[in-house]
Design a protein around this motif. Sequence first.
Motif, PDB file in Angstrom:
ATOM      1  N   GLU A  19      -5.182   2.168  -9.150  1.00  0.00           N
ATOM      2  CA  GLU A  19      -6.344   2.028  -8.096  1.00  0.00           C
ATOM      3  C   GLU A  19      -5.980   1.945  -6.922  1.00  0.00           C
ATOM      4  O   GLU A  19      -6.827   2.597  -5.777  1.00  0.00           O
ATOM      5  CB  GLU A  19      -6.740   0.509  -8.739  1.00  0.00           C
ATOM      6  CG  GLU A  19      -7.387   0.300  -9.684  1.00  0.00           C
ATOM      7  CD  GLU A  19      -7.900  -0.982 -10.311  1.00  0.00           C
ATOM      8  OE1 GLU A  19      -8.841  -1.310 -11.087  1.00  0.00           O
ATOM      9  OE2 GLU A  19      -7.162  -1.966  -9.730  1.00  0.00           O
ATOM     10  N   LYS A  20      -4.577   1.764  -6.435  1.00  0.00           N
ATOM     11  CA  LYS A  20      -4.153   1.852  -5.272  1.00  0.00           C
ATOM     12  C   LYS A  20      -4.091   3.182  -4.596  1.00  0.00           C
ATOM     13  O   LYS A  20      -4.334   3.711  -3.656  1.00  0.00           O
ATOM     14  CB  LYS A  20      -2.905   1.214  -5.145  1.00  0.00           C
ATOM     15  CG  LYS A  20      -2.575  -0.356  -4.980  1.00  0.00           C
ATOM     16  CD  LYS A  20      -3.226  -0.875  -3.504  1.00  0.00           C
ATOM     17  CE  LYS A  20      -2.912  -2.413  -3.210  1.00  0.00           C
ATOM     18  NZ  LYS A  20      -3.517  -2.707  -2.103  1.00  0.00           N
ATOM     19  N   ASP A  78       0.762  -1.276   0.109  1.00  0.00           N
ATOM     20  CA  ASP A  78       0.035  -0.005  -0.070  1.00  0.00           C
ATOM     21  C   ASP A  78       0.876   1.437   0.146  1.00  0.00           C
ATOM     22  O   ASP A  78       0.114   2.265   0.081  1.00  0.00           O
ATOM     23  CB  ASP A  78      -0.995  -0.053   1.246  1.00  0.00           C
ATOM     24  CG  ASP A  78      -1.948  -1.262   1.278  1.00  0.00           C
ATOM     25  OD1 ASP A  78      -2.296  -1.307  -0.027  1.00  0.00           O
ATOM     26  OD2 ASP A  78      -2.317  -1.781   2.265  1.00  0.00           O
ATOM     27  N   GLU A 102      -7.578   4.680  -4.009  1.00  0.00           N
ATOM     28  CA  GLU A 102      -8.015   4.063  -2.652  1.00  0.00           C
ATOM     29  C   GLU A 102      -7.396   4.999  -1.577  1.00  0.00           C
ATOM     30  O   GLU A 102      -8.199   5.233  -0.600  1.00  0.00           O
ATOM     31  CB  GLU A 102      -7.584   2.643  -2.492  1.00  0.00           C
ATOM     32  CG  GLU A 102      -8.339   1.690  -3.495  1.00  0.00           C
ATOM     33  CD  GLU A 102      -7.638   0.093  -3.215  1.00  0.00           C
ATOM     34  OE1 GLU A 102      -6.851   0.032  -2.337  1.00  0.00           O
ATOM     35  OE2 GLU A 102      -8.244  -0.591  -3.946  1.00  0.00           O
TER      36      GLU A 102
END
Length: 641
Positions: A76-77, A50, A80
Amino acid sequence: MKQYALFLSLLILLFGSCTSLFQKGQNQFAGGEYQLAISTFSKVLEDDPDNKEANFYVAESYRLSNRIEKSQAYYEKLVEEEESFESYYRLGQSYKSQGKYEEAEKAFSKAKDLTLDDNFQRQLDLELNSLKSVEDIEDYFPYLEVENYSLLNTSGTDYSPVFSEGFIYFTSSRTGGGIYPATGVPYTKIYRARADGIKVDVQNVQEMPEFRNEDGLNQGAIAISPDGNTIVYARGNSRSNRDLPDVHLFASYFRGGGFTQPIWMPVNEDEFWFNSTPAFSPDGEVLYFTSNRDGGRGGLDLYKATKLANGDFGNAVNLGPQINTPGNEMFPYVAPDGKLFFASDGHPGFGKLDIFVAEQTEKGWEVKNLGPNVNTIADDFGIHFTKYPTEGFLSSNRAGGEGDDDIYYFEDKTPKPKIVNVLLNVTTKEKKDDGSEETLPQTRVVLYDQSNKNIGGDFSNQSGRLRFTLTPNQTFSLIASKTGYFTKTVNYSTVGKTPNPEDLIQDVTNIVLDTTIVLDPLILERSIVLDNIYYDLDKADIRPDAAQELDKLVQILKDNPSIRIELSSHTDARATDAYNDALSQRRAESAVAYIVSQGIDEDRLVAKGYGKRQLIIENAQTEEDHQVNRRTEFKVIELLD
């Protein structure tokens, strides 16, 4: 206490290692060594999936090395962790490059909500409109078929061939010197092979002999002038501080039996600008290329430079907003008819670069996507016609290729039209005195099309036969003539006499039809009865049914302009001589007046009423016998010069 000290030492070592790894990756990223940066930051993500910074650098490294389709998971990480315009916009581009249009639309819409910048808003509107128009894109060349040139391609990079004087020149990494750190693949060089159009001698590919390829550099797209005397190509991506910092155009000229060493072109203007993908106009007077120089629309734009008095090119002009977009426009090709082909990811397309064509109209350039039979969701670019517009090459990194970028060839496979030949057999005959018909050989028959153009003619053989080949669904005229006979025009139509092309199986189908032309002997003073010339009782007006019959005489007079005729009218034996003489004269004059009204010179006509003085059936008793006597005739009384 010793255990705590050991733990603290390990923690410091680990932290220092991560810091060192991060610094290394950042240095690689800043130096454009994107593949190395990806490898470095991937090690960080193994321990910390992450990690925001590591995901950012991997995502951006893939994007900046033209592999944005591989960046999806990393963007996408990022979204988020934190919703931002930049991350959602790049995520949308990644989705689009994979053909995930619904996901791309959601990402672009989200990005639009996260910015107030007018330029970004316009750019996102273009992206969203592009996604909506994808399903409406049609094939520009409906029957073009694209095939991978697998025997020419390698597992590396092969792209952008051009054809010149029996050779194709193309860019490839097949024996490149060293690894290009931005992509992790070998540097590219320029090669050539003998070719006959799209047929390439793949067994004898060699490095181009005109000048030496440089090691440690990417030799890019090449252009060769129509006369073969000037080579312009892109070169760059050097890691040396002593070399130019970006990609630039170089030129080599044919002088004294060979080509000069390539020199930097002044059209580059600034060493910090990117200049690449050159192409010559068909007359060699204009050089097209792509550049990111100041004043463009954004990304890479297409420019054109004109040939100067010293043979160089200058005065570069941006091709304008109808061609260039906030995205990238590259790889121009100017066709012989003036159409401009190029690759773009800014115009509505399927994913990354698509190939487009721009046509000049009254309103300027009109740009069209070449369609799904040419373009894919991957990069499609570098089109070059060897035979315009039916065959040539293009480049693509679409799925199913031999390596990264591959060379493809294309051909127009338009189905051959099914041919229907209408073979018309014509028989020429003459009418005898007893009404029978006999073969009339050596009769001249001339064929005219529906625009009255002579399209053939011949004499009938001894059997009175000859043949014409006609086209389906057309009308024709046949004019038959022979000395001593009335010339005659016969209309013939093939409409409805042939099968529908879609019902045909064979490539060529012959339909044989027959017609007969009967000529009447042309004998002076011989009377010829005109059938069905009827008048109302005690009247001389030409009725519609009589007009149709007189029209046949009009045609005879037109076909035979050298005859002068007497047109006579006859009555039956009823009523007085004076009455019948007057009535027949009025009727003959009425018929002549009608013929003159149809364009026949009145000097060629004589009206004569004979009343009942030339009865065919004396003492007629029945109405049928009276009708035989009531007749209209004509006879040739003179042959004019």
